[in-house]
Design an enzyme around this catalytic site. Structure first.
Site, PDB file in Angstrom:
ATOM      1  N   LYS A  49       0.815  -1.216   0.000  1.00 13.37           N
ATOM      2  CA  LYS A  49       0.000   0.000   0.000  1.00 13.37           C
ATOM      3  C   LYS A  49       0.850   1.268   0.000  1.00 13.37           C
ATOM      4  O   LYS A  49       0.380   2.342  -0.397  1.00 13.37           O
ATOM      5  CB  LYS A  49      -0.950   0.021   1.198  1.00 13.37           C
ATOM      6  N   TYR A 263     -12.729 -13.865   3.903  1.00 17.17           N
ATOM      7  CA  TYR A 263     -11.654 -12.888   4.071  1.00 17.17           C
ATOM      8  C   TYR A 263     -11.121 -12.926   5.504  1.00 17.17           C
ATOM      9  O   TYR A 263     -11.873 -12.831   6.472  1.00 17.17           O
ATOM     10  CB  TYR A 263     -12.174 -11.483   3.757  1.00 17.17           C
ATOM     11  N   TYR A 289      -3.295 -11.913   3.207  1.00 13.16           N
ATOM     12  CA  TYR A 289      -3.022 -11.674   1.789  1.00 13.16           C
ATOM     13  C   TYR A 289      -1.883 -12.549   1.262  1.00 13.16           C
ATOM     14  O   TYR A 289      -2.106 -13.506   0.526  1.00 13.16           O
ATOM     15  CB  TYR A 289      -2.693 -10.196   1.556  1.00 13.16           C
TER      16      TYR A 289
END
Length: 338
Positions: A49, A263, A289
């Site tokens: 990010k 998730y 992730y």
């Protein structure tokens, strides 16, 4: 395409290393596996990010913002990096964290990324799972404006065309590194969630006429949904840059077989992948992730999905800070008598 025309601040340690995974490659007996270390971007333990935030924060400063708002799951890597970027730039940061797992585990709710969010000075409020998080941010922004603040909203994952420029840049960076190393890359594999990473990569690779194929391992959405979302992001990013519809629908490939229970919910294959990388290469993945992304890549290698003589690159999107929030998933032995 010169990305210098877009507002940008320097936040990351770039370029990130591109390293061979000799022991993992030998263990799997498949292609030569490399890793692009975007966990080494440096911002509060790093992660993918940070690349997006260089452009997002650049735009925020150009617009005169004094307050940053963003949202994510409880253990959001994006939230942690956004909070750290705001701290570095002297901006106030408010995080809205959505309870997507329903976990009542204290480590999950207060350790890992949540601990780091607070250490770098962000304020945190929570929302129940299934909330309209964009609406929640907009309502908070309205309240802040009424108090005289100048908020800038960053979408979840930093995934919009501005943020995706970070991975347009990463595509060009990787191509340059490969050229300098005389490395012919056949495939890129990475975890895909909010779509900005994969969408940006596809836009960047198409822009430089690269034939590298990209495989996204979904961490939440079904294949068809995720592929359509990635395609939309790639096309909007190309439109933002003014380079036309250069990404084709068939360029977008997602495998959603490794999501598991949802998730942020641990899987056996994620635990195996995280443990393998730690013990074979001394590299820490994350449970949400990169762990699931690596699990997908390992399984695809075992199934013969890649040419055994090819080079494939796994993009490590960071997030090891979240490991301490998932202690129970790993069932580690603790101390032993010697």
């Amino acid at each position: 395409m010169n990305l210098a025309k877009y507002p940008r601040v320097t936040l990351g340690h770039l370029p990130t290393p591109l390293e061979p995974l000799h022991r993992l490659s030998e263990e799997l007996g498949g292609p030569r596996i490399w890793i692009k270390r975007d966990d080494c971007t440096g911002l509060a333990t790093g992660g993918n990010k940070t690349r997006k935030l260089e452009f997002l924060m650049g735009e925020a400063l150009e617009l005169g913002a004094d307050t940053i708002l963003t949202q994510g799951a409880t253990q959001s890597n994006h939230a942690r990096q956004t909070a750290a970027a705001a701290a570095r730039l002297g901006l106030t940061c408010h995080l809205l964290l959505e309870d997507r797992t329903g976990s009542d585990n204290a480590d999950y709710n207060f350790n890992g990324n949540v601990l780091l969010d607070q250490l770098v000075g962000a304020s945190i409020s929570t929302r129940p799972g299934g909330s309209d998080m964009q609406k929640e941010m907009e309502e908070l922004a309205d309240r802040l404006k009424a108090d005289g603040k100048r908020p800038y909203i960053i979408p979840g994952g930093g995934s919009n065309p501005v943020g995706a420029l970070g991975y347009v840049n990463a595509a060009m960076e990787l191509a340059y590194q490969a050229n300098c190393m005389n490395l012919d890359i056949a495939n890129i594999v990475h975890a895909t969630g909010s779509t900005g990473t994969q969408g940006g990569l596809l836009a960047g690779l198409s822009m430089i006429n690269s034939d590298i194929e990209v495989l996204g391992i979904s961490v939440k959405a079904p294949k068809q949904v995720q592929e359509e979302n990635v395609f939309d992001m790639a096309r909007r990013t190309c439109d933002y840059m003014g380079i036309g519809d250069i990404v084709e629908r068939e360029d977008v490939v997602v495998n959603s077989d490794y999501v598991g229970g949802g998730y942020g919910v641990p899987t056996d294959s994620m635990v195996e992948a995280v443990t393998m990388l730690a013990r074979l290469e001394g590299i820490l993945l994350d449970p949400v992730y990169s762990g699931k992304g690596m699990a997908g890549m390992i399984d695809q290698v075992r199934k013969g999905a890649f040419d055994a003589d090819s080079n494939i690159v796994f993009i490590h999107t960071g997030g090891a800070a979240a490991l301490s929030a998932y202690v129970d998933a790993f069932n580690l032995p603790g101390y032993v008598d010697m």
